[in-house]
Design a protein around this motif. Sequence first.
Motif, PDB file in Angstrom:
ATOM      1  N   TYR A   1       0.814  -1.223   0.000  1.00 23.32           N
ATOM      2  CA  TYR A   1       0.000   0.000   0.000  1.00 23.32           C
ATOM      3  C   TYR A   1       0.845   1.269   0.000  1.00 23.32           C
ATOM      4  O   TYR A   1       0.359   2.340   0.330  1.00 23.32           O
ATOM      5  CB  TYR A   1      -0.969  -0.022   1.186  1.00 23.32           C
ATOM      6  N   ARG A   2       2.104   1.136  -0.409  1.00 26.45           N
ATOM      7  CA  ARG A   2       2.967   2.303  -0.543  1.00 26.45           C
ATOM      8  C   ARG A   2       2.425   3.175  -1.673  1.00 26.45           C
ATOM      9  O   ARG A   2       2.187   2.700  -2.779  1.00 26.45           O
ATOM     10  CB  ARG A   2       4.393   1.858  -0.866  1.00 26.45           C
ATOM     11  N   GLY A   3       2.225   4.461  -1.398  1.00 30.88           N
ATOM     12  CA  GLY A   3       1.679   5.364  -2.414  1.00 30.88           C
ATOM     13  C   GLY A   3       0.158   5.383  -2.460  1.00 30.88           C
ATOM     14  O   GLY A   3      -0.434   5.958  -3.368  1.00 30.88           O
ATOM     15  N   LEU A   4      -0.483   4.741  -1.459  1.00 36.01           N
ATOM     16  CA  LEU A   4      -1.952   4.691  -1.464  1.00 36.01           C
ATOM     17  C   LEU A   4      -2.580   6.071  -1.282  1.00 36.01           C
ATOM     18  O   LEU A   4      -3.585   6.381  -1.932  1.00 36.01           O
ATOM     19  CB  LEU A   4      -2.442   3.751  -0.355  1.00 36.01           C
ATOM     20  N   MET A   5      -1.982   6.904  -0.412  1.00 33.85           N
ATOM     21  CA  MET A   5      -2.585   8.206  -0.129  1.00 33.85           C
ATOM     22  C   MET A   5      -2.702   9.088  -1.374  1.00 33.85           C
ATOM     23  O   MET A   5      -3.791   9.612  -1.658  1.00 33.85           O
ATOM     24  CB  MET A   5      -1.793   8.926   0.976  1.00 33.85           C
ATOM     25  N   PRO A   6      -1.612   9.301  -2.158  1.00 27.91           N
ATOM     26  CA  PRO A   6      -1.793  10.100  -3.371  1.00 27.91           C
ATOM     27  C   PRO A   6      -2.739   9.441  -4.370  1.00 27.91           C
ATOM     28  O   PRO A   6      -3.405  10.120  -5.157  1.00 27.91           O
ATOM     29  CB  PRO A   6      -0.383  10.216  -3.959  1.00 27.91           C
ATOM     30  N   THR A   7      -2.815   8.107  -4.347  1.00 32.54           N
ATOM     31  CA  THR A   7      -3.743   7.396  -5.229  1.00 32.54           C
ATOM     32  C   THR A   7      -5.178   7.725  -4.853  1.00 32.54           C
ATOM     33  O   THR A   7      -6.010   8.026  -5.718  1.00 32.54           O
ATOM     34  CB  THR A   7      -3.526   5.868  -5.142  1.00 32.54           C
ATOM     35  N   VAL A   8      -5.480   7.668  -3.548  1.00 37.22           N
ATOM     36  CA  VAL A   8      -6.829   7.970  -3.076  1.00 37.22           C
ATOM     37  C   VAL A   8      -7.170   9.434  -3.335  1.00 37.22           C
ATOM     38  O   VAL A   8      -8.252   9.761  -3.832  1.00 37.22           O
ATOM     39  CB  VAL A   8      -6.963   7.639  -1.571  1.00 37.22           C
ATOM     40  N   VAL A   9      -6.219  10.327  -3.016  1.00 38.61           N
ATOM     41  CA  VAL A   9      -6.449  11.768  -3.225  1.00 38.61           C
ATOM     42  C   VAL A   9      -6.619  12.068  -4.713  1.00 38.61           C
ATOM     43  O   VAL A   9      -7.448  12.891  -5.105  1.00 38.61           O
ATOM     44  CB  VAL A   9      -5.277  12.592  -2.630  1.00 38.61           C
ATOM     45  N   GLY A  10      -5.823  11.395  -5.554  1.00 33.38           N
ATOM     46  CA  GLY A  10      -5.923  11.611  -6.996  1.00 33.38           C
ATOM     47  C   GLY A  10      -7.130  10.943  -7.618  1.00 33.38           C
ATOM     48  O   GLY A  10      -7.691  11.427  -8.594  1.00 33.38           O
ATOM     49  N   MET A  11      -7.541   9.802  -7.052  1.00 34.28           N
ATOM     50  CA  MET A  11      -8.672   9.058  -7.608  1.00 34.28           C
ATOM     51  C   MET A  11      -9.985   9.792  -7.389  1.00 34.28           C
ATOM     52  O   MET A  11     -10.903   9.692  -8.212  1.00 34.28           O
ATOM     53  CB  MET A  11      -8.735   7.662  -6.975  1.00 34.28           C
ATOM     54  N   ALA A  12     -10.110  10.527  -6.300  1.00 35.87           N
ATOM     55  CA  ALA A  12     -11.358  11.243  -6.017  1.00 35.87           C
ATOM     56  C   ALA A  12     -11.714  12.203  -7.155  1.00 35.87           C
ATOM     57  O   ALA A  12     -12.809  12.116  -7.718  1.00 35.87           O
ATOM     58  CB  ALA A  12     -11.261  11.964  -4.680  1.00 35.87           C
TER      59      ALA A  12
END
Length: 257
Positions: free
Chosen positions: A114-125
């Motif tokens: 789950y490395r890099g999950l935060m920018p993925t979630v922020v970008g996916m929104a």
Amino acid sequence: VFSTLCAVPKKEGYLGLYKGNGAMMIRIFPYGAIQFMAFDQYKKVIKKQLGISGHVHRLMAGSMAGITAVICTYPLDMVRVRLAFQVKGEHKYMGIIHAFKMIYTKEGGFSGFYRGLMPTVVGMAPYAGFSFFTFGTLKSIGLAQAPNLLGRPSLDNPDVLVLKTHVNLLCGGIAGAIAQTISYPLDVTRRRMQLGAVLPDSEKCLTMVQTLKYVYREHGVRRGLYRGLSLNYIRCIPSQAVAFTTYELMKQFLHLN
């Protein structure tokens, strides 16, 4: 784009262009299924519980659906990126299962996936939100303003108007282009964080904010935060066009209208 398309086959053969595709094919089925299912469910909940309808609830439901889908399938996306980044003769991972084992044992267990999950979630929104929002808005405007020109009766329910296939493709492509442009810097951040120790400057890309600052400082906006955007347009526009069109056709084949 074109120099890379020429360079990869020379060094690694034409199959080099398909590295990581197996992991992507395994990922895309549950990802697409969860995203479209969640979108319909979130739309109903938002309308019923919050009383919000129209364009705003499309944006909210799309964002929530994208986040749900990406969290559920993120480890496969991580493996896909690692496999695709490898250069022939310097392979660290022998395949999907080996990549899973290596990441688990060498990078801290499940947290490594789950490395890099935060920018993925922020970008996916914004990506998923604006994707569903743009497609839904274009669809409703098109059917309201030019129903005879752009629409036709649904195959499963003649009382329901749907967009013609070529119009669906156009609306889906526009939705993909707009969503990709808005969220792309966070996609760059996600890829850098996913690659982790594979990159020589990995210690400077440990958090989302740190990675964004580093990329901007070292490479600027055009060649840093938006590097590779042209290739993503070439990939994303037809991908989203086909995804939305297939979704609309499957709703008719499965008698969901």
